[in-house]
Scaffold this motif. Structure first.
Motif, PDB file in Angstrom:
ATOM      1  N   ASN A 146       0.704  -1.202  -0.172  1.00 53.54           N
ATOM      2  CA  ASN A 146      -0.271  -0.053   0.310  1.00 53.54           C
ATOM      3  C   ASN A 146       1.185   1.246  -0.175  1.00 53.54           C
ATOM      4  OD1 ASN A 146      -2.640  -1.185  -0.145  1.00 53.54           O
ATOM      5  ND2 ASN A 146      -2.912  -1.403   1.762  1.00 53.54           N
ATOM      6  N   ALA A 147       2.146   1.079   0.335  1.00 52.75           N
ATOM      7  CA  ALA A 147       2.797   2.458   0.718  1.00 52.75           C
ATOM      8  C   ALA A 147       3.484   2.722  -0.672  1.00 52.75           C
ATOM      9  CB  ALA A 147       4.156   1.608   1.678  1.00 52.75           C
ATOM     10  N   THR A 148       3.279   2.227  -2.060  1.00 56.64           N
ATOM     11  CA  THR A 148       3.685   2.801  -3.412  1.00 56.64           C
ATOM     12  C   THR A 148       2.787   3.188  -3.792  1.00 56.64           C
ATOM     13  OG1 THR A 148       2.756   0.510  -4.216  1.00 56.64           O
ATOM     14  CG2 THR A 148       4.979   0.473  -3.533  1.00 56.64           C
ATOM     15  N   LYS A 149       1.003   3.441  -2.851  1.00 58.45           N
ATOM     16  CA  LYS A 149       0.159   3.653  -4.466  1.00 58.45           C
ATOM     17  C   LYS A 149       0.404   4.665  -4.028  1.00 58.45           C
ATOM     18  CE  LYS A 149      -2.978   0.662  -2.805  1.00 58.45           C
ATOM     19  NZ  LYS A 149      -4.095  -0.038  -2.395  1.00 58.45           N
ATOM     20  N   ILE A 150      -0.220   5.848  -5.091  1.00 59.44           N
ATOM     21  CA  ILE A 150      -0.843   7.043  -5.514  1.00 59.44           C
ATOM     22  C   ILE A 150      -1.876   7.186  -6.119  1.00 59.44           C
ATOM     23  CG2 ILE A 150       0.286   9.101  -6.697  1.00 59.44           C
ATOM     24  CD1 ILE A 150       3.613   7.556  -6.528  1.00 59.44           C
ATOM     25  N   ASP A 151      -2.982   8.007  -5.377  1.00 56.95           N
ATOM     26  CA  ASP A 151      -3.859   7.974  -5.584  1.00 56.95           C
ATOM     27  C   ASP A 151      -4.086   6.667  -5.728  1.00 56.95           C
ATOM     28  OD1 ASP A 151      -3.664  11.225  -5.524  1.00 56.95           O
ATOM     29  OD2 ASP A 151      -3.058  10.753  -8.473  1.00 56.95           O
ATOM     30  N   GLY A 152      -4.342   6.217  -4.819  1.00 57.92           N
ATOM     31  CA  GLY A 152      -4.678   4.426  -4.688  1.00 57.92           C
ATOM     32  C   GLY A 152      -4.188   3.699  -5.758  1.00 57.92           C
ATOM     33  N   LYS A 153      -3.018   4.260  -6.549  1.00 61.31           N
ATOM     34  CA  LYS A 153      -2.922   3.374  -7.633  1.00 61.31           C
ATOM     35  C   LYS A 153      -1.062   3.177  -7.534  1.00 61.31           C
ATOM     36  CE  LYS A 153      -5.693   4.973 -11.361  1.00 61.31           C
ATOM     37  NZ  LYS A 153      -6.074   5.984 -12.851  1.00 61.31           N
ATOM     38  N   ILE A 154      -0.933   1.358  -7.994  1.00 66.27           N
ATOM     39  CA  ILE A 154       0.093   0.845  -7.327  1.00 66.27           C
ATOM     40  C   ILE A 154       0.657   0.999  -9.211  1.00 66.27           C
ATOM     41  CG2 ILE A 154       1.329  -1.104  -6.762  1.00 66.27           C
ATOM     42  CD1 ILE A 154      -0.685  -1.716  -5.358  1.00 66.27           C
ATOM     43  N   TYR A 155       2.599   1.838  -8.536  1.00 66.27           N
ATOM     44  CA  TYR A 155       3.160   1.894 -10.183  1.00 66.27           C
ATOM     45  C   TYR A 155       4.073   0.920 -10.162  1.00 66.27           C
ATOM     46  CZ  TYR A 155      -0.398   5.001 -11.516  1.00 66.27           C
ATOM     47  OH  TYR A 155      -1.319   5.888 -12.024  1.00 66.27           O
ATOM     48  N   ALA A 156       4.346   0.206  -8.407  1.00 64.48           N
ATOM     49  CA  ALA A 156       6.117  -0.188  -8.496  1.00 64.48           C
ATOM     50  C   ALA A 156       5.329  -1.143  -7.253  1.00 64.48           C
ATOM     51  CB  ALA A 156       6.984   0.761  -8.433  1.00 64.48           C
ATOM     52  N   VAL A 157       6.639  -2.366  -7.539  1.00 60.02           N
ATOM     53  CA  VAL A 157       6.773  -3.218  -6.450  1.00 60.02           C
ATOM     54  C   VAL A 157       8.269  -3.251  -5.231  1.00 60.02           C
ATOM     55  CG1 VAL A 157       4.477  -4.605  -6.900  1.00 60.02           C
ATOM     56  CG2 VAL A 157       7.095  -5.534  -7.908  1.00 60.02           C
ATOM     57  N   PRO A 158       8.006  -3.075  -3.859  1.00 59.11           N
ATOM     58  CA  PRO A 158       9.467  -3.020  -3.847  1.00 59.11           C
ATOM     59  C   PRO A 158      10.404  -3.902  -3.045  1.00 59.11           C
ATOM     60  CG  PRO A 158       7.191  -3.251  -1.602  1.00 59.11           C
ATOM     61  CD  PRO A 158       6.966  -2.920  -2.976  1.00 59.11           C
TER      62      PRO A 158
END
Length: 521
Positions: free
Chosen positions: A165-177
């Motif tokens: 969830n920490a990667t979300k920008i405006d509720g969307k995921i663009y990367a995975v740690p």
């Protein structure tokens, strides 16, 4: 960890091979974890090395995977061939690996992403995540994760759903740690030979103030050794994160990682001034080198050369073994500030599907294998068994006879970068429980109340540039004790205000409030 200013981005890139080598755990690129050969996926769940299947129904594709590295290993093609045997069988894809030197990374990456060159998977984070998303360089991954990335979701969610969830920008995921150290605790690392020689009681170290007596002993008895040296850009460059969530750039921070989500100017905070007074006291006592502010020597080189005793930094399980390898001396670490996890810890090293991807679904399948397939991850991490490493036991490896770090044909030392590090073998000499300890460390770390908040600096770009210039002028000198905080800190604060730091903090607070409201905080 995302740095929006030149100071922070430079730190992020430099720490990728030094402190983010602090993500590397041990061995030649980080030890592998496990329980007698059963690989943990980061949650204690066994991960199968035959994830996939059904590849015959997929059309063949060629994928391009781009990442920074110290250089291209001599045996990269041999390792690539072995990687492609697995990916061809499991997802009917061949993979072209494109390592780019750290020094050329920013420029070459920008050129690749701004043109039409095929890039399927690319390392992201490193200080530019939100900017890259704003430029449309990455594809939204929510649907791809649901369809082709279940292994990624399971591995991360079983640690803590907040990490993804920490990667979300405006509720969307663009990367995975990547799964590595997703938290940090803080303390001091010291030469063990000198700790033993002077009977230093490391159990008595509970705070920075407990170090004065130790540094005094070293200075009086080892006149050619500096008691403590820089880590990053200054003595407390990283240590300040033990007191504040710096929210990527340090311009508006969260004291105690909570403070009811009310931001303050770190440079006006009493905790920061107290740290500066401590460092100044050490400098005046001769515990810090007179040229600390301008020296470009790393802590590792200083200790290797017998010129330094210690440094203060962020830490993780296995840090002593890692730093002993980095310095070629036995080191001992004392962790005296608890583990904290912030957005920056999560978003520093991630993987994204580029907008130039030829086949985003297959790119996600490849990424999923990096979080679930033990055989594949160990090829990326260590190379070919029998040539680049040999097994000491089921899950412990070492160099083959006649091979070492200096002559190995494949020694990337990037285990912290590639997917799920907990699937890696353990390097001989590391704790057999290293990855289990690290996953527990991640799970049990205190989570910042602002974890998941990512600041969009577009509205205050001019102010950030101006404030960064002021910071570059004062920060290192203050944080190495070179100048007196009683006279210079007020000047620093006045110039920060003139440059617009209050406007930055107000904008960040507005965005943080909106984020908190949308997340029910």
């Amino acid at each position: 960890m995302k740095k929006m200013r030149s100071v922070s981005l430079a730190l992020a890139l430099s720490l990728s091979v030094t402190a983010l080598g602090a993500c590397s755990g041990g061995g030649n690129n980080g030890s592998g974890g496990g329980n007698g050969g059963t690989a943990s996926n980061g949650s204690g769940t066994e991960a199968s090395s035959s994830n996939g299947g059904g590849s015959q129904a997929l059309k063949p594709v060629k994928l391009v995977m781009v990442f920074p590295a110290a250089g291209e290993p001599k045996d990269m093609q041999l390792v690539s061939d072995e990687i492609n045997k697995i990916t061809k069988e499991k997802i009917n894809a061949t993979v072209k690996l494109v390592p780019i030197g750290w020094g050329a990374w920013t420029q070459q990456r920008t050129l690749m992403m701004s043109g039409k060159e095929q890039v399927d998977l690319i390392l992201s984070g490193l200080g530019t995540y939100s900017q890259d998303v704003a430029k449309g360089q990455f594809l939204e991954l929510n649907d791809y994760l649901e369809k082709e990335g279940n292994g990624i979701k399971q591995a991360l969610d079983n640690l803590d759903p907040g990490f993804l969830n920490a990667t979300k920008i405006d509720g969307k995921i663009y990367a995975v740690p990547s799964i590595r150290d997703l938290a940090a605790d803080f303390g001091i690392t010291m030469r063990k030979d000198l700790v033993d020689k002077y009977n230093i009681d490391i159990t008595s170290i509970k705070s920075l103030d407990d170090l004065d007596a130790i540094f005094k002993t070293i200075k009086e008895n080892e006149p050619d050794i500096v008691p403590t040296v820089k880590y990053g850009q200054s003595i407390i460059d990283i240590y300040v994160r033990s007191a504040f969530d710096t929210l990527s750039d340090g311009f508006g921070v969260l004291p105690g990682n909570d403070n009811n989500l009310k931001l303050v100017d770190m440079y006006e905070a009493p905790e920061y001034k107290e740290m500066l007074n401590t460092v100044r006291r050490w400098y005046l006592a001769g515990y810090i080198a007179k040229d600390a502010a301008t020296s470009t020597e790393t802590q590792y080189n200083m200790v290797k050369a017998g010129k330094a005793f210690s440094w203060i930094s962020h830490m993780k399980p296995g840090i002593e073994t890692q730093e002993s390898r980095n310095t070629a001396r036995e080191m001992v670490s004392v962790h005296f500030k608890p583990a904290i996890s912030t957005t920056s810890d999560i978003t520093s090293i991630m993987w994204s599907v580029a907008r130039n991807s030829a086949d985003p679904s297959r790119a996600m399948m490849l990424l999923n294998l990096l979080y679930t397939d033990k055989d594949l991850i160990n090829l990326f991490d260590y190379g070919i068994e029998g040539k680049h490493y040999t097994k000491v036991s089921d899950n412990v490896i070492d160099f083959p006879q006649g091979v070492d770090a200096t002559n190995s044909g494949y020694n990337l030392q990037l285990g912290w970068m590639f997917g799920n590090q907990s699937l890696s073998y353990i390097w001989n000499g590391d704790s057999p429980n290293l990855w289990n300890d690290l996953m527990e460390f991640n799970k049990n770390a205190t989570k910042s109340k602002a974890m998941g908040f990512i600041f969009n600096a577009d509205a205050v770009k001019s102010e950030i540039a101006a404030v960064t210039n002021v910071t570059n002028q004062y920060k290192v000198a203050l944080e190495t004790g070179t100048v007196d905080p009683e006279t210079q800190l007020p000047k620093f604060i006045d110039q920060l205000k003139a440059a617009g730091i209050d406007k930055i903090i107000a904008e960040k607070q507005k965005q943080l409030d909106a984020w908190a409201a949308s997340n029910g905080n």
